[in-house]
Every structure is written in structure tokens, then in C-alpha cells.
Design an enzyme around this catalytic site. Sequence first.
Site, PDB file in Angstrom:
ATOM      1  N   TYR A  58       0.849  -1.190   0.000  1.00  0.00           N
ATOM      2  CA  TYR A  58       0.000   0.000   0.000  1.00  0.00           C
ATOM      3  C   TYR A  58       0.888   1.245   0.000  1.00  0.00           C
ATOM      4  CZ  TYR A  58      -3.897  -3.046   1.429  1.00  0.00           C
ATOM      5  OH  TYR A  58      -4.850  -4.029   1.506  1.00  0.00           O
ATOM      6  N   HIS A  93      -1.772 -12.307   0.797  1.00  0.00           N
ATOM      7  CA  HIS A  93      -2.653 -11.283   0.219  1.00  0.00           C
ATOM      8  C   HIS A  93      -3.505 -11.812  -0.940  1.00  0.00           C
ATOM      9  CE1 HIS A  93      -2.731  -6.601  -0.110  1.00  0.00           C
ATOM     10  NE2 HIS A  93      -3.931  -7.105  -0.255  1.00  0.00           N
ATOM     11  N   PRO A 137     -16.312  -2.850   2.896  1.00  0.00           N
ATOM     12  CA  PRO A 137     -17.662  -3.159   3.386  1.00  0.00           C
ATOM     13  C   PRO A 137     -18.710  -2.135   2.967  1.00  0.00           C
ATOM     14  CG  PRO A 137     -16.347  -2.218   5.157  1.00  0.00           C
ATOM     15  CD  PRO A 137     -15.413  -2.421   3.994  1.00  0.00           C
ATOM     16  N   LEU A 138     -18.255  -0.984   2.462  1.00  0.00           N
ATOM     17  CA  LEU A 138     -19.197   0.028   1.971  1.00  0.00           C
ATOM     18  C   LEU A 138     -19.107   0.166   0.449  1.00  0.00           C
ATOM     19  CD1 LEU A 138     -18.668   2.732   4.755  1.00  0.00           C
ATOM     20  CD2 LEU A 138     -20.504   1.033   4.578  1.00  0.00           C
ATOM     21  N   GLY A 194     -17.041   2.922  -0.470  1.00  0.00           N
ATOM     22  CA  GLY A 194     -17.659   4.177  -0.037  1.00  0.00           C
ATOM     23  C   GLY A 194     -19.016   4.454  -0.644  1.00  0.00           C
ATOM     24  N   PHE A 195     -19.380   3.707  -1.684  1.00  0.00           N
ATOM     25  CA  PHE A 195     -20.635   3.995  -2.382  1.00  0.00           C
ATOM     26  C   PHE A 195     -21.845   3.904  -1.448  1.00  0.00           C
ATOM     27  CE2 PHE A 195     -24.361   3.033  -4.933  1.00  0.00           C
ATOM     28  CZ  PHE A 195     -24.283   4.012  -5.913  1.00  0.00           C
ATOM     29  N   SER A 254     -22.209   4.710   1.493  1.00  0.00           N
ATOM     30  CA  SER A 254     -22.384   5.844   2.405  1.00  0.00           C
ATOM     31  C   SER A 254     -23.479   6.775   1.885  1.00  0.00           C
ATOM     32  CB  SER A 254     -21.078   6.628   2.565  1.00  0.00           C
ATOM     33  OG  SER A 254     -20.732   7.248   1.324  1.00  0.00           O
ATOM     34  N   ALA A 255     -23.863   6.581   0.617  1.00  0.00           N
ATOM     35  CA  ALA A 255     -24.901   7.389  -0.041  1.00  0.00           C
ATOM     36  C   ALA A 255     -24.497   8.858  -0.146  1.00  0.00           C
ATOM     37  CB  ALA A 255     -26.246   7.240   0.682  1.00  0.00           C
TER      38      ALA A 255
END
Length: 332
Positions: free
Chosen positions: A56, A132, A211-212, A215-216, A218-219
Site C-alpha cells: 500500500y 494477500h 464493506p461500503l 464508499g458507495f 455511504s450514499a
Amino acid sequence: MKTRVLGKDLEVSAIGLGCMGMSHAYGPAADKKEMTELLCKAVEKGYTFFDTAELYGTCENPHDNEELLGEALKPYRNRIVLASKCGIRFDESSSEVNKPLIPDGRPETIKASVDGSLRRLQTDHLDLYYIHRIDPKVPVEEAAGAMKELIDAGKITHFGISEADEHTLRRAHAVCPVTAVQNRYSMMYRDYEAIFPVLEELQIGFVAFSPLANGFLSAQYNKESKFEKGTDYRSVMPQFTPEAIDKNEEMLRYLKGMADRKNATPAQISLAWMMAKKPWIVPIPGTRKYGRLIENAQAADVELTEQEVKELDNMLESVPMSEVFGGSKIKK
């Protein structure tokens, strides 16, 4: 924050912090001073589970994230669980934003990688160390054997695998007990629910990354949302296209409705939904913002009833949904 147990005995905060986005894939690497402060605040707010990996970073600083965490979390080392990963590198010959991955699961690579990670993370051991990605050219038993040697040497205390299926898990677990599998999981990506029975059987925890849905869920995004071309993976993810925004409207509307009923946010409902599935699921959303850090942590206190989880499942089965990013390509 509440805690959960991965495997037989690895206790972690119910929500972990995925740290990749501070250094990689979400635009240029964030300011080190700001991220150091954010990591310190995360510890203060009850996060004890921090996730990174050796790759990363950026072209200029390929190990940026481990170096960031090593410096920032050093004062808290005896209070936290540090997880890192080895076994892949980027195909630097590719011009794609999201470069393909080249797996390397050879025991000698794993052993060399852990020494680099320990040095950068400024610690004498890792609490959880993952392969990984699975290397199709190396029997997983060999990689698991290398992990067992690292446990015996005291360099790691728990062994994990990322993006693994049932067959791979069983083979690896027979050589060295697997504490956690880290797989992609969200309301928009549910493929790995198929392995829940084997995780229950073998007592392996599930660490949910993205898990989102990056980020999507999060609305907070719309057709005007802009992403840095060349360094932000979201610029090429299918769920963020204008067409996808339209297609996912009904799902997000339902999510917002449930959030209003529970005095929560859509992101908190998304996290609470997966945590309600099994007591050994630990999501690791990432962020660069203090407000999101707090919002995600508070998802651990949102309790959904069995009926509410069923409602959400039924909704996910029936409403239109766009494609969602499913992971970087593996170079053959």
C-alpha cells in the site's frame, strides 16, 4: 467500542480500520501529519484493529502505509492488533489506473516480506499476517507451512488468507490454523456468504474489506462526484458511473429509509447489517476523515433485529443494482 473474536482467541475492536486509502488507491497519498493524528484519534475512540499491507503506497514510496502506521502507532503498540499482508506485487508495466496483481506465494518471499514489514511497522511481531492473494503456481500448503514457521519463530501470532475460497481454506488450515479470512464483502458484493458454513465449522473469522463498496454505500456520491484520474481507483469503478447512480437509486432510497428509522446513517446500516449476520464478522472500512472515523465506529452500537436483517436481504435480492468493483485483475 465493543469487541469481537477472530478465530479462537484474537480479540479486536468490532469495527477495524482499513488503512490502505491513506496511502493508496484513493488519490495521492494523504498528508502524513494529518493521517498520524487521525490514527491516534482512532486509538482514543476505541479502534484496536489496524489493517495494512506491504504494497500500500505510491510509485515514489511503495511502502508508505506501513511506514505511516509504524511511526503513528508505535506509542500504542501494546494496546492494538496490527495486521499486514504479503504475497503480491503490482504489474508496473501496466498503464491501467488499477494495475494488475502478480502473486508470489513462495515461502522464501513470505519470510523476506515479514522482515520488511516488521522493520517498517517498528515492531517485533505482527498479530495477524495474511497471504494477500493465492499464488496458483505455489501449493497453498507451502505458504501455510512458511506461516507456521513464522509463528514458531515469534514473528507473527496469527495466520490469515485474503480472497480465499473453501477448498483453499481447508488445505491451508490443515497445515497451519487460519485465524481469519479477509475477503471483499458488502451489500453489493455477497459472493463469499457461500463460505460462512466452513468458517463456522473451522472457527475462522471473517474480516470484510470494502464493506461500503468503496464508499458507495455511504450514499454520499452523485453524478457530479469527481475522482482524481490516474490515482483514484473509484474513477474506473462501475458503481460510480452516472448510469450506476441511476440504477442504484432505489437501493439507496431503501437504505436511507432504514437509516432514518434506526436514527443512523446509510453507512452505519450497511456495517450493522453484516455484523448482525455472524458474531465473527469484522468490517474494516477505511477513511481519511475524522467524521467518518466516528460514524463508522458508532455502527458497532446499531443493532438490527432479525426481521430488519431479513428485510434488507429481501431488498438486496429484489431491487435493481449496478455492477460493483470486484477486485484487481490477477496477472496470469
